[in-house]
Design an enzyme around this catalytic site. Structure first.
Site, short mmCIF file in Angstrom:
data_model
loop_
_atom_site.label_atom_id
_atom_site.label_comp_id
_atom_site.label_asym_id
_atom_site.label_seq_id
_atom_site.Cartn_x
_atom_site.Cartn_y
_atom_site.Cartn_z
N ASP A 190 0.73 -1.26 0.13
CA ASP A 190 0.01 -0.02 -0.08
C ASP A 190 0.79 1.14 -0.12
O ASP A 190 0.72 2.15 -0.64
CB ASP A 190 -1.01 -0.10 1.31
CG ASP A 190 -2.21 -0.58 1.03
OD1 ASP A 190 -2.98 -0.09 0.01
OD2 ASP A 190 -2.43 -1.53 1.72
N THR A 191 1.98 1.18 0.82
CA THR A 191 2.82 2.35 0.97
C THR A 191 3.33 2.68 -0.31
O THR A 191 3.57 3.95 -0.94
CB THR A 191 3.62 2.40 2.06
OG1 THR A 191 2.82 2.15 3.36
CG2 THR A 191 4.58 3.53 2.43
#
Length: 387
Positions: A190-191
């Site tokens: 996600d990051t």
């Protein structure tokens, strides 16, 4: 106004001057409006980076709030993950299932430069906020859709989260030091997707400024995970599913009181390491004469290194190794990093108070100019700016 990252008074004068220049720097995206209709981490991360670089980011949340607000321990309708990826935004809470909510969102899209959404593929269009609907009222819009597997293909409807993509992408079998697949303990995909999203939107804004064109960006966790692991995918295709290390010795070794990370890429690095450890005969052994040789015979080599390293403490070895320029580090925890004097000396983070969750350390974002606390570091309450 304040420095880029607050410190403890240990920063030297040249570092303070750098901070002052960063603080005076104009932000690249001042004057651009971003509508952040995404939830979770990936889309909000991309939007937050745009905000920290000067964009006016308006976060559209459902009445119950972005599900990132329940990602971890919840305090006062906030979580640490929500704080980490939503600084510098304004929040409005509207119900897109209702006509009035869709009208408000549509008005915002019509006046925006960028829209970021993370609905399941097709949902944004059903709500009247899809790319085709957006271009009717704003032909030059930059529109980024964030999803698990992309807007096309047989997996487009499959629900996903970070751990699912870690499993799907091959990441969980990459670590050769364990016997079973291993999930990273943070939302790494996600990051990373947020970083790729920020990069893509930044390039699209440059195209808009130079050529007057809008863009559609299909940003998926699946593709971001592949891009992030591009070298490992190539190695697997070329060398098989379990390629060897890039070089040896490199990794974690036991000491008399704990562990140490060592890395000796070049032959000269290896020779110095062996001198410091008191085993110069290892560097003279033809089995370890080159990178390929050391990789092929690493188990025999590491056996000797382990024996030598167990004879002193981690701190003793670090002092000796770093003095000779050998790359080494203790195995820190996050709290060790926060307490580290050299980390504090370069103002690598500052501690700020956030409603509900208390004071938290905020790491500096490389290349991000300094910001006024009131404008860029506060995290919006749910629907705080709706009126």
């Amino acid at each position: 106004m304040r420095a880029l990252i607050g410190g403890t008074g240990n920063a030297n004068s040249s570092h303070q001057k750098i901070n002052e220049r960063m603080l005076r720097m104009r932000r690249a995206f001042e004057g651009f409006k971003v509508i952040d209709a995404s939830q979770g981490v990936a889309g909000p991360h991309a939007a937050m980076l745009l905000a920290l670089h000067g964009a006016d980011v308006i976060k559209i949340e459902p009445p119950e709030g972005d599900w990132g607000r329940i990602l971890g321990k919840t305090k006062a309708n906030n979580t640490i993950h929500f704080v980490a990826f939503n600084r510098g935004k304004r929040s409005i809470a509207i119900d897109l299932a209702k006509e009035e909510g869709r009208r408000i969102a549509g008005d915002l899209v019509a006046s925006a430069d960028v829209v970021i959404e993370s609905f399941r593929p097709g949902v944004a269009s059903r709500l009247g906020l899809g790319y085709s609907e957006a271009t009717k009222v704003n032909p030059k819009i930059i529109y980024m859709s964030v999803s698990g597997y992309g807007q096309q293909g047989p997996n487009r409807e499959r629900p996903t989260v970070d751990g699912v993509i870690q499993a799907f992408s091959g990441m969980m079998v990459m670590n050769g030091s364990i016997d079973k697949p291993h999930r990273q303990g943070m939302v790494v995909i996600d990051t990373i997707t947020g970083l790729y999203g920020f990069q893509a939107v930044s390039a699209a804004l440059m195209r808009k400024v130079r050529f007057g064109t809008g863009s559609f960006i299909d940003m998926s966790l699946m593709q971001s995970a592949a891009a992030f692991q591009a070298a490992k995918l190539m190695e697997a295709a070329s060398e098989g599913p379990s390629p060897g290390p890039l070089y040896s010795p490199s990794g974690v070794f036991e000491t008399a009181d704990g562990h140490i990370l060592l890395s000796a890429m070049r032959s000269r690095n290896f020779e110095v390491l062996c001198e410091v450890l008191g085993c110069p005969q290892l560097a003279a052994d033809p089995r370890f004469g080159s990178v390929d040789d050391r990789n092929a015979n690493r188990h025999d080599m590491n056996r000797v290194l382990h024996e030598r390293l167990r004879t002193r403490t981690t701190d003793e070895w670090l002092a000796l190794l770093l003095e000779r320029g050998v790359m080494a580090s203790p195995i820190n925890s996050y709290l060790d990093w926060l307490a580290d004097a050299p980390v504090k000396a370069v103002d690598a983070y500052q501690t700020l108070p956030f409603a509900g969750v208390g004071s938290l350390p905020i790491a500096s974002i490389p290349g991000c100019p300094g910001s006024d606390f009131a404008g860029n570091d506060l995290v919006p309450g749910l629907g705080e700016h709706t009126s």
